[in-house]
Design a protein around this motif. Sequence first.
Motif, PDB file in Angstrom:
ATOM      1  N   LEU A   1       0.821  -1.208   0.000  1.00 28.45           N
ATOM      2  CA  LEU A   1       0.000   0.000   0.000  1.00 28.45           C
ATOM      3  C   LEU A   1       0.858   1.262   0.000  1.00 28.45           C
ATOM      4  O   LEU A   1       0.522   2.259  -0.651  1.00 28.45           O
ATOM      5  N   LEU A   2       1.986   1.221   0.719  1.00 27.84           N
ATOM      6  CA  LEU A   2       2.897   2.370   0.724  1.00 27.84           C
ATOM      7  C   LEU A   2       3.512   2.577  -0.660  1.00 27.84           C
ATOM      8  O   LEU A   2       3.613   3.707  -1.149  1.00 27.84           O
ATOM      9  N   GLU A   3       3.910   1.481  -1.299  1.00 24.82           N
ATOM     10  CA  GLU A   3       4.494   1.569  -2.648  1.00 24.82           C
ATOM     11  C   GLU A   3       3.495   2.148  -3.647  1.00 24.82           C
ATOM     12  O   GLU A   3       3.871   2.892  -4.552  1.00 24.82           O
ATOM     13  N   LYS A   4       2.223   1.805  -3.476  1.00 26.60           N
ATOM     14  CA  LYS A   4       1.184   2.270  -4.392  1.00 26.60           C
ATOM     15  C   LYS A   4       0.631   3.647  -4.014  1.00 26.60           C
ATOM     16  O   LYS A   4      -0.232   4.187  -4.720  1.00 26.60           O
ATOM     17  N   GLY A   5       1.116   4.201  -2.899  1.00 28.69           N
ATOM     18  CA  GLY A   5       0.609   5.503  -2.459  1.00 28.69           C
ATOM     19  C   GLY A   5      -0.810   5.443  -1.936  1.00 28.69           C
ATOM     20  O   GLY A   5      -1.551   6.435  -2.011  1.00 28.69           O
ATOM     21  N   LEU A   6      -1.200   4.285  -1.380  1.00 31.00           N
ATOM     22  CA  LEU A   6      -2.570   4.091  -0.913  1.00 31.00           C
ATOM     23  C   LEU A   6      -2.689   4.080   0.605  1.00 31.00           C
ATOM     24  O   LEU A   6      -3.743   3.748   1.144  1.00 31.00           O
ATOM     25  N   LEU A   7      -1.616   4.435   1.289  1.00 30.60           N
ATOM     26  CA  LEU A   7      -1.628   4.426   2.750  1.00 30.60           C
ATOM     27  C   LEU A   7      -0.921   5.676   3.267  1.00 30.60           C
ATOM     28  O   LEU A   7       0.206   5.964   2.863  1.00 30.60           O
ATOM     29  N   ILE A   8      -1.606   6.418   4.118  1.00 25.88           N
ATOM     30  CA  ILE A   8      -1.046   7.649   4.685  1.00 25.88           C
ATOM     31  C   ILE A   8      -0.425   7.354   6.041  1.00 25.88           C
ATOM     32  O   ILE A   8      -1.086   6.814   6.935  1.00 25.88           O
ATOM     33  N   LYS A   9       0.855   7.710   6.198  1.00 28.84           N
ATOM     34  CA  LYS A   9       1.526   7.523   7.482  1.00 28.84           C
ATOM     35  C   LYS A   9       1.029   8.559   8.488  1.00 28.84           C
ATOM     36  O   LYS A   9       0.502   9.618   8.112  1.00 28.84           O
ATOM     37  N   SER A  10       1.218   8.269   9.763  1.00 34.09           N
ATOM     38  CA  SER A  10       0.893   9.260  10.792  1.00 34.09           C
ATOM     39  C   SER A  10       1.862  10.437  10.668  1.00 34.09           C
ATOM     40  O   SER A  10       2.950  10.294  10.107  1.00 34.09           O
TER      41      SER A  10
ATOM     42  N   HIS B   1      -4.908   8.549  15.311  1.00 32.90           N
ATOM     43  CA  HIS B   1      -4.637   8.318  13.889  1.00 32.90           C
ATOM     44  C   HIS B   1      -5.119   6.933  13.490  1.00 32.90           C
ATOM     45  O   HIS B   1      -5.770   6.764  12.443  1.00 32.90           O
ATOM     46  N   HIS B   2      -4.832   5.947  14.315  1.00 33.43           N
ATOM     47  CA  HIS B   2      -5.252   4.574  14.025  1.00 33.43           C
ATOM     48  C   HIS B   2      -6.774   4.471  13.991  1.00 33.43           C
ATOM     49  O   HIS B   2      -7.344   3.802  13.121  1.00 33.43           O
ATOM     50  N   ALA B   3      -7.438   5.136  14.926  1.00 33.91           N
ATOM     51  CA  ALA B   3      -8.907   5.092  14.981  1.00 33.91           C
ATOM     52  C   ALA B   3      -9.519   5.743  13.744  1.00 33.91           C
ATOM     53  O   ALA B   3     -10.497   5.231  13.174  1.00 33.91           O
ATOM     54  N   ILE B   4      -8.960   6.877  13.310  1.00 36.58           N
ATOM     55  CA  ILE B   4      -9.472   7.538  12.102  1.00 36.58           C
ATOM     56  C   ILE B   4      -9.256   6.646  10.887  1.00 36.58           C
ATOM     57  O   ILE B   4     -10.170   6.428  10.082  1.00 36.58           O
ATOM     58  N   GLU B   5      -8.036   6.119  10.749  1.00 40.43           N
ATOM     59  CA  GLU B   5      -7.714   5.256   9.607  1.00 40.43           C
ATOM     60  C   GLU B   5      -8.655   4.054   9.540  1.00 40.43           C
ATOM     61  O   GLU B   5      -9.200   3.725   8.473  1.00 40.43           O
ATOM     62  N   SER B   6      -8.879   3.397  10.691  1.00 44.70           N
ATOM     63  CA  SER B   6      -9.738   2.211  10.734  1.00 44.70           C
ATOM     64  C   SER B   6     -11.175   2.550  10.383  1.00 44.70           C
ATOM     65  O   SER B   6     -11.852   1.798   9.667  1.00 44.70           O
ATOM     66  N   ASN B   7     -11.664   3.684  10.881  1.00 48.08           N
ATOM     67  CA  ASN B   7     -13.055   4.046  10.634  1.00 48.08           C
ATOM     68  C   ASN B   7     -13.285   4.565   9.215  1.00 48.08           C
ATOM     69  O   ASN B   7     -14.370   4.371   8.662  1.00 48.08           O
ATOM     70  N   VAL B   8     -12.276   5.218   8.626  1.00 49.31           N
ATOM     71  CA  VAL B   8     -12.396   5.623   7.219  1.00 49.31           C
ATOM     72  C   VAL B   8     -12.505   4.377   6.340  1.00 49.31           C
ATOM     73  O   VAL B   8     -13.347   4.303   5.434  1.00 49.31           O
ATOM     74  N   PHE B   9     -11.670   3.379   6.648  1.00 53.80           N
ATOM     75  CA  PHE B   9     -11.755   2.130   5.902  1.00 53.80           C
ATOM     76  C   PHE B   9     -13.102   1.445   6.155  1.00 53.80           C
ATOM     77  O   PHE B   9     -13.759   0.987   5.223  1.00 53.80           O
ATOM     78  N   GLY B  10     -13.504   1.377   7.430  1.00 48.48           N
ATOM     79  CA  GLY B  10     -14.777   0.747   7.767  1.00 48.48           C
ATOM     80  C   GLY B  10     -15.948   1.419   7.085  1.00 48.48           C
ATOM     81  O   GLY B  10     -16.928   0.754   6.701  1.00 48.48           O
ATOM     82  N   LEU B  11     -15.853   2.732   6.917  1.00 49.73           N
ATOM     83  CA  LEU B  11     -16.898   3.491   6.229  1.00 49.73           C
ATOM     84  C   LEU B  11     -17.062   3.019   4.789  1.00 49.73           C
ATOM     85  O   LEU B  11     -18.186   2.813   4.309  1.00 49.73           O
ATOM     86  N   GLU B  12     -15.935   2.827   4.087  1.00 54.02           N
ATOM     87  CA  GLU B  12     -16.000   2.347   2.705  1.00 54.02           C
ATOM     88  C   GLU B  12     -16.506   0.902   2.641  1.00 54.02           C
ATOM     89  O   GLU B  12     -17.309   0.550   1.773  1.00 54.02           O
TER      90      GLU B  12
END
Length: 336
Positions: free
Chosen positions: A141-150, A191-202
């Motif tokens: 995901l990092l290689e593809k630019g699909l994951l935002i680091k904290s 950050h982890h909670a936001i990331e998880s919930n953004v994914f869960g939303l989709e």
Amino acid sequence: MSDKPAITSSELGVLWLTYQEKTMILRILEHFIEKADDEKAKDIMTNLYGEINNYVGRIKDTLQNEGAVIPVGFTDQDVNKDVPKLYDNGFDIMFVRLLKEISMALHSLNITMCYREDLVILFKELTAITQQYYNLCTQYLLEKGLLIKSPHVTMPKSIEFVKDNSYMGGLAINPFSEKRALNTVEVAQIHHAIESNVFGLEMITGFAQCANEKEVKVYFNEGVELAKGIVKELSEVFIQGGIPVPQTPGGNATRSTIAPFSDKLMMYCVSLFCSFSMGSGSIGTAFSLRNDIPAKMAIFMKDIFEYAHKGGKIMIKNGWMEEPPQMEERKQIIKK
């Protein structure tokens, strides 16, 4: 006859739960592998499928050797590979990554509830495999630019100790109280909670689009609104502190309204994610010393618990909740 000691109630329980989770993951992977349009992603998922399938077989053999019935779990009836893609833009590996995150926590806990050496070894091996594939998914995901680091932070140059109780300021009941800057432990949890919930939303948006039962579709829509509310509240904490809010650039639901998974599987998946969210929220609350953050987390956990409880009732009503092995009903036995 086996020369191994009989498994205990806790060992039976964790084997049963693991069988449920792993058979669900196999069905999800079957759809994603069939629809994968990136060879590297397909290789990761195909190899993982083989690993998980092997351990499902080992768990089945263990239960059979103990004379225990094999759970139903999730079967070919819970997946339809011949349908359009429900998700796009790297969502498959994002989904697998979060499933591996949940599995890491479960396997580590399961080890502590096992006594028989072969079962301890089984969960140690599962933990190692899960860590391996979590890292593969993260790097992909990092290689593809699909994951935002904290966000980055200036490195500390000296050791500091808390000097007074104002460090814990920021009570939600007093909006005018002084709020200190978030520390890095708190940023990590939020950050982890936001990331998880953004994914869960989709994820749950896609589920809502394709659910067959009207009641289930309404339930998933409620989940969409719950995830939106959590993301909004936690993002505001970052905004107030001048911290960038993570926006996942990948993983979105397509326009498809044809279900690749059964309502039963999707409901179980949401239930699993709710349990994981409550566990993560508890950890975030425990390690935060700014009083307004645990107050927010407590409200979220209450809302998530009530949402999960409502989902449990729907699953029971439709005959989708497989009952775990029960302890003996001593009172009933005595009456007989």
